[in-house]
Motif scaffolding. Sequence first.
Motif, PDB file in Angstrom:
ATOM      1  N   GLU A  17       0.868  -1.247   0.042  1.00 20.81           N
ATOM      2  CA  GLU A  17       0.056   0.061  -0.049  1.00 20.81           C
ATOM      3  C   GLU A  17       0.793   1.267   0.085  1.00 20.81           C
ATOM      4  O   GLU A  17       2.005   1.291   0.773  1.00 20.81           O
ATOM      5  N   PRO A  18       0.647   2.194  -0.978  1.00 21.73           N
ATOM      6  CA  PRO A  18       1.143   3.444  -0.868  1.00 21.73           C
ATOM      7  C   PRO A  18       1.037   4.235   0.319  1.00 21.73           C
ATOM      8  O   PRO A  18      -0.239   4.596   0.827  1.00 21.73           O
ATOM      9  N   HIS A  19       2.423   4.585   1.348  1.00 22.01           N
ATOM     10  CA  HIS A  19       2.219   5.379   2.517  1.00 22.01           C
ATOM     11  C   HIS A  19       2.912   6.758   2.061  1.00 22.01           C
ATOM     12  O   HIS A  19       3.793   6.684   1.519  1.00 22.01           O
ATOM     13  N   ARG A  20       2.820   7.766   2.887  1.00 23.16           N
ATOM     14  CA  ARG A  20       3.146   9.036   2.594  1.00 23.16           C
ATOM     15  C   ARG A  20       3.774   9.524   3.868  1.00 23.16           C
ATOM     16  O   ARG A  20       4.481  10.581   3.890  1.00 23.16           O
ATOM     17  N   SER A  21       3.740   8.899   5.000  1.00 25.82           N
ATOM     18  CA  SER A  21       4.350   9.152   6.178  1.00 25.82           C
ATOM     19  C   SER A  21       5.908   9.791   6.252  1.00 25.82           C
ATOM     20  O   SER A  21       6.425  10.551   6.883  1.00 25.82           O
ATOM     21  N   HIS A  22       6.627   9.305   5.264  1.00 26.21           N
ATOM     22  CA  HIS A  22       7.857   9.080   5.168  1.00 26.21           C
ATOM     23  C   HIS A  22       8.260  10.776   4.657  1.00 26.21           C
ATOM     24  O   HIS A  22       9.508  11.021   4.611  1.00 26.21           O
ATOM     25  N   ARG A  23       7.251  11.258   4.084  1.00 30.64           N
ATOM     26  CA  ARG A  23       7.304  12.635   3.469  1.00 30.64           C
ATOM     27  C   ARG A  23       7.275  13.461   4.256  1.00 30.64           C
ATOM     28  O   ARG A  23       7.329  14.854   4.071  1.00 30.64           O
ATOM     29  N   THR A  24       6.849  13.358   5.487  1.00 30.94           N
ATOM     30  CA  THR A  24       6.453  14.449   6.497  1.00 30.94           C
ATOM     31  C   THR A  24       7.372  15.346   6.741  1.00 30.94           C
ATOM     32  O   THR A  24       7.333  16.631   6.930  1.00 30.94           O
ATOM     33  N   GLY A  25       8.867  14.672   7.033  1.00 26.70           N
ATOM     34  CA  GLY A  25       9.940  15.851   7.169  1.00 26.70           C
ATOM     35  C   GLY A  25      10.255  16.745   6.155  1.00 26.70           C
ATOM     36  O   GLY A  25      10.198  17.941   6.377  1.00 26.70           O
ATOM     37  N   TRP A  26      10.444  16.407   5.203  1.00 30.20           N
ATOM     38  CA  TRP A  26      11.039  17.319   3.841  1.00 30.20           C
ATOM     39  C   TRP A  26       9.614  18.152   3.622  1.00 30.20           C
ATOM     40  O   TRP A  26       9.848  19.285   3.131  1.00 30.20           O
ATOM     41  N   LEU A  27       8.436  17.511   3.623  1.00 31.66           N
ATOM     42  CA  LEU A  27       7.123  18.109   3.099  1.00 31.66           C
ATOM     43  C   LEU A  27       6.890  19.308   4.059  1.00 31.66           C
ATOM     44  O   LEU A  27       6.529  20.500   3.511  1.00 31.66           O
ATOM     45  N   ARG A  28       7.266  18.848   5.365  1.00 33.30           N
ATOM     46  CA  ARG A  28       6.805  20.080   6.315  1.00 33.30           C
ATOM     47  C   ARG A  28       7.781  21.385   6.266  1.00 33.30           C
ATOM     48  O   ARG A  28       7.477  22.396   6.042  1.00 33.30           O
ATOM     49  N   ALA A  29       9.130  21.125   6.024  1.00 36.67           N
ATOM     50  CA  ALA A  29      10.150  22.160   5.611  1.00 36.67           C
ATOM     51  C   ALA A  29       9.634  22.962   4.625  1.00 36.67           C
ATOM     52  O   ALA A  29       9.888  24.068   4.431  1.00 36.67           O
ATOM     53  N   ALA A  30       9.434  22.082   3.478  1.00 39.00           N
ATOM     54  CA  ALA A  30       9.183  22.867   2.189  1.00 39.00           C
ATOM     55  C   ALA A  30       7.832  23.478   2.240  1.00 39.00           C
ATOM     56  O   ALA A  30       8.098  24.747   1.554  1.00 39.00           O
ATOM     57  N   VAL A  31       6.838  23.239   2.713  1.00 39.53           N
ATOM     58  CA  VAL A  31       5.856  24.089   2.911  1.00 39.53           C
ATOM     59  C   VAL A  31       5.859  25.319   3.648  1.00 39.53           C
ATOM     60  O   VAL A  31       5.426  26.346   3.661  1.00 39.53           O
ATOM     61  N   LEU A  32       6.411  25.088   4.915  1.00 36.54           N
ATOM     62  CA  LEU A  32       6.527  26.053   5.917  1.00 36.54           C
ATOM     63  C   LEU A  32       7.304  27.135   5.290  1.00 36.54           C
ATOM     64  O   LEU A  32       6.928  28.282   5.056  1.00 36.54           O
ATOM     65  N   GLY A  33       8.665  26.816   4.069  1.00 39.43           N
ATOM     66  CA  GLY A  33       9.166  27.807   3.573  1.00 39.43           C
ATOM     67  C   GLY A  33       8.564  28.492   2.635  1.00 39.43           C
ATOM     68  O   GLY A  33       8.806  29.701   2.651  1.00 39.43           O
ATOM     69  N   ALA A  34       8.173  27.620   1.749  1.00 35.51           N
ATOM     70  CA  ALA A  34       7.187  28.668   0.514  1.00 35.51           C
ATOM     71  C   ALA A  34       6.108  29.439   1.303  1.00 35.51           C
ATOM     72  O   ALA A  34       5.949  30.453   0.548  1.00 35.51           O
ATOM     73  N   ASN A  35       5.310  28.777   2.287  1.00 33.97           N
ATOM     74  CA  ASN A  35       4.406  29.608   2.699  1.00 33.97           C
ATOM     75  C   ASN A  35       4.668  31.065   3.219  1.00 33.97           C
ATOM     76  O   ASN A  35       4.174  31.988   3.045  1.00 33.97           O
ATOM     77  N   ASP A  36       5.854  30.721   4.135  1.00 27.89           N
ATOM     78  CA  ASP A  36       6.375  32.059   4.779  1.00 27.89           C
ATOM     79  C   ASP A  36       6.804  32.926   3.801  1.00 27.89           C
ATOM     80  O   ASP A  36       6.626  34.151   3.836  1.00 27.89           O
ATOM     81  N   GLY A  37       7.299  32.459   2.732  1.00 31.45           N
ATOM     82  CA  GLY A  37       7.887  33.451   1.605  1.00 31.45           C
ATOM     83  C   GLY A  37       6.820  34.258   0.955  1.00 31.45           C
ATOM     84  O   GLY A  37       7.112  35.272   0.669  1.00 31.45           O
ATOM     85  N   ILE A  38       5.845  33.523   0.533  1.00 31.15           N
ATOM     86  CA  ILE A  38       4.703  34.071  -0.110  1.00 31.15           C
ATOM     87  C   ILE A  38       3.903  35.170   0.717  1.00 31.15           C
ATOM     88  O   ILE A  38       3.794  36.407   0.381  1.00 31.15           O
ATOM     89  N   VAL A  39       3.702  34.519   1.836  1.00 32.94           N
ATOM     90  CA  VAL A  39       2.849  35.521   2.793  1.00 32.94           C
ATOM     91  C   VAL A  39       3.633  36.611   3.452  1.00 32.94           C
ATOM     92  O   VAL A  39       3.236  37.740   3.528  1.00 32.94           O
ATOM     93  N   SER A  40       4.961  36.377   3.924  1.00 30.42           N
ATOM     94  CA  SER A  40       5.773  37.581   4.580  1.00 30.42           C
ATOM     95  C   SER A  40       5.882  38.729   3.419  1.00 30.42           C
ATOM     96  O   SER A  40       5.984  39.832   3.689  1.00 30.42           O
ATOM     97  N   THR A  41       6.479  38.057   2.247  1.00 30.59           N
ATOM     98  CA  THR A  41       6.854  39.165   1.217  1.00 30.59           C
ATOM     99  C   THR A  41       5.754  39.779   0.679  1.00 30.59           C
ATOM    100  O   THR A  41       5.753  40.777   0.502  1.00 30.59           O
TER     101      THR A  41
END
Length: 229
Positions: free
Chosen positions: A5-29
């Motif tokens: 079965e396809p699981h996605r929990s192994h992506r949480t580390g880099w996905l969290r950092a990527a989403v947090l960085g991009a979201n902060d970049g868009i919102v703050s700028t």
Amino acid sequence: MIHTEPHRSHRTGWLRAAVLGANDGIVSTSSLILGVAAANTAHSDILLAGIAGLVAGAMSMAAGEYVSVSSQADTEHADLEIERKSLAEGYDAELEELADIYEARGLTPELARQVARQLMNNDALAAHARDDIGIAENNQARPLQAAFSSAATFTIGALLPLLVAWGSPRSLILPLVALFSLFFLALLGAVAARVGGAPVLKAAIRVTFWGTLAMVLTSAIGGMFGVVA
């Protein structure tokens, strides 16, 4: 035939950092651009503020991630040293401790002890790190990786509203930056949800709501300064 079965929990580390960085970049700028633009400043000053926000934000993200993940890594290393010392001084006690963990998860006492013995014969420290402390190889703290990925994704996110502001006439900066930024945020939320297997619409609405709130507040503050000036 083995069904995987396809699981996605192994992506949480880099996905969290990527989403947090991009979201902060868009919102703050975008918020910074809108706040400065609402204060009736020149087009060049708006772009300068946006560029300064991009550089400062990227460095802040990198430093923040490095410091926080380094603290996590230090804690993990300290726990591993404690476990390594315990294994050297009381191997049998550590074997029983690991067997108790497996027994609490549903194995019979005999099977739990057998599994614990085999795993410890293979790599005792790794077995205790994973099942006793909760440190797995695929989710260990990596400070430099976290710092670089957060800074990179922040820069990408910040460039989006900055490019919109650069290509917009002064009179249309406020509406265009706001609209495009909300679109970018919704797209980011949807893509992140898709990759993580979460509800797309819910994620898009959530990230757009907070982005809207930030942009409204900074625009209001910029407008008040513009009126006073």
